[in-house]
Enzyme design. Structure first.
Site, mmCIF file in Angstrom:
data_model
loop_
_atom_site.group_PDB
_atom_site.id
_atom_site.type_symbol
_atom_site.label_atom_id
_atom_site.label_comp_id
_atom_site.label_asym_id
_atom_site.label_seq_id
_atom_site.Cartn_x
_atom_site.Cartn_y
_atom_site.Cartn_z
ATOM 1 N N ASP A 19 -1.984 -2.928 0.850
ATOM 2 C CA ASP A 19 -1.572 -2.338 -0.422
ATOM 3 C C ASP A 19 -0.056 -2.237 -0.523
ATOM 4 O O ASP A 19 0.664 -2.367 0.474
ATOM 5 C CB ASP A 19 -2.143 -0.932 -0.559
ATOM 6 N N TYR A 79 -5.304 -0.805 13.042
ATOM 7 C CA TYR A 79 -4.368 -0.130 12.157
ATOM 8 C C TYR A 79 -3.854 1.138 12.839
ATOM 9 O O TYR A 79 -4.572 1.786 13.607
ATOM 10 C CB TYR A 79 -5.052 0.274 10.840
#
Length: 356
Positions: free
Chosen positions: A89, A161
């Site tokens: 994003d 992540y």
């Protein structure tokens, strides 16, 4: 700089591999492409996502893929298509995202003449040359030649992540702006770790799946969800570290190369100081830095940020472990806590079984 469209809807990670991709490849076509001088390169990149409108290419917006394709085009003199392993994003960073690109090297003096492919080191230096002419927030860190049927997205076996949180009442340092989520409250690390135990494993993660997710199933296996306290970034040695280092140097009589010791255990993690404690003029009070690690083959849209949102509320004491179990079992996004902001999320690693 191109307009930065912050309203972009991009995926943090990838959905399940489409069935058509899993079919056997036409090796005759692969050999034909190889004979035509087409080389597929696997390219690892790092970037600061603050000024990117996500990774995927968009019209009138500056994106990671768009900037990378522009640099490759300047390098080889023709348009290319870059395919990313993991979509991120706007505002999300990457320590190592991976993509692939197909290049046919042709002669500039004799148009139409196909030349041997560039060495990976040449590709890396050339593309970085053009990237650094712009904003220097995107860098190629590694390049490797792979077969034409090797896919950056669908050949990935695992993705990791990281999410950074800074805990403490002090204002965020200018060096940490847009690099972490600042939580003014004190966070209970042990409670957050207990919440991780509830969420790790194979579950229906519908409660951690944002609207717009294109995955066919909400079932995911979260191989790791952990949290630890680390040294804040831009750590500089304090008096104790420097004294320890000097003692080690003075006590070393060997002619071998000196190994600089790591920060002493007492200084490795600064627990922070209270707002009333006098630390001396001009010295910044440190935040506690917590890092959440999430590791899986694939994730749902915004899954990591929604998980961190729940962990944060557990850390502040506004949710209990039974509350986390209730949210997971509810199987609806409305049950989850507010999503963590993009600025603290980092794509850390994409793992492959690379061919020789």
């Amino acid at each position: 700089m191109t307009k930065n469209c912050k309203h972009t809807l991009e995926f943090e990670t990838d959905n399940n591999k489409p069935s058509k991709i899993s079919k056997p490849h036409n090796h005759n076509m692969t050999q034909k492409n190889s004979a035509a001088g087409i080389q597929r390169y696997l390219v690892a990149i790092e970037y600061i996502g603050t000024h990117f409108s996500g990774s995927q290419k968009q019209l009138s917006c500056r994106t990671v893929v768009g900037a990378l394709e522009e640099a490759f085009t300047k390098f080889i003199g023709q348009a290319v298509t870059v395919s990313c392993s993991s979509r991120t994003d706007a505002g999300v960073h990457a320590l190592s995202n991976v993509c692939h690109v197909d290049i046919q090297r042709t002669s500039k003096r004799r148009p139409g003449e196909v030349l041997p492919p560039h060495e990976p080191s040449v590709v890396r230096r050339a593309v970085n040359h053009f990237l650094q002419k712009n904003d220097s927030d995107l860098t190629v860190i590694d390049v490797r030649c792979v077969p034409l049927d090797f896919h950056a997205r669908f050949s990935a076996q695992e993705r990791t992540y990281f999410y950074r949180l800074l805990s403490g009442p002090e204002p965020v340092s200018a060096f940490e702006k847009d690099r972490a989520w600042h939580v003014p409250e004190e966070l209970n690390l042990s409670a957050m770790r207990e919440a991780c135990k509830v969420l790790v494993g194979r579950h229906d993660f519908s409660s951690f799946r944002a609207a717009g997710c294109q995955a066919t199933s909400p079932i995911r296996t979260l191989d790791e969800l952990s949290i630890c306290e680390v040294i804040p970034s831009l750590y500089f040695p304090n008096t104790m570290d420097r004294e320890q280092h000097n003692q080690d140097l003075n006590g070393c009589h060997s002619n071998s190369e000196t190994v600089i010791p790591p920060p002493s255990s007492s200084a490795s993690i600064d627990k922070g100081t209270t707002s009333t404690e006098d630390i001396g003029f001009g010295k910044r009070r440190q935040h506690r830095c917590l890092v959440v690690t999430a590791r899986a083959r694939s994730f749902l849209y915004h899954q990591v940020r929604l998980l961190v949102g729940v962990l944060k509320v557990v850390g502040t004491g506004n949710l209990t472990i039974p509350d986390v179990e209730r949210i997971l079992n509810a199987k609806t996004i409305t049950a989850a806590s507010p999503m963590a902001p993009a600025c603290g999320l980092y794509l850390g690693e994409v793992k492959y079984d690379l061919p020789n």
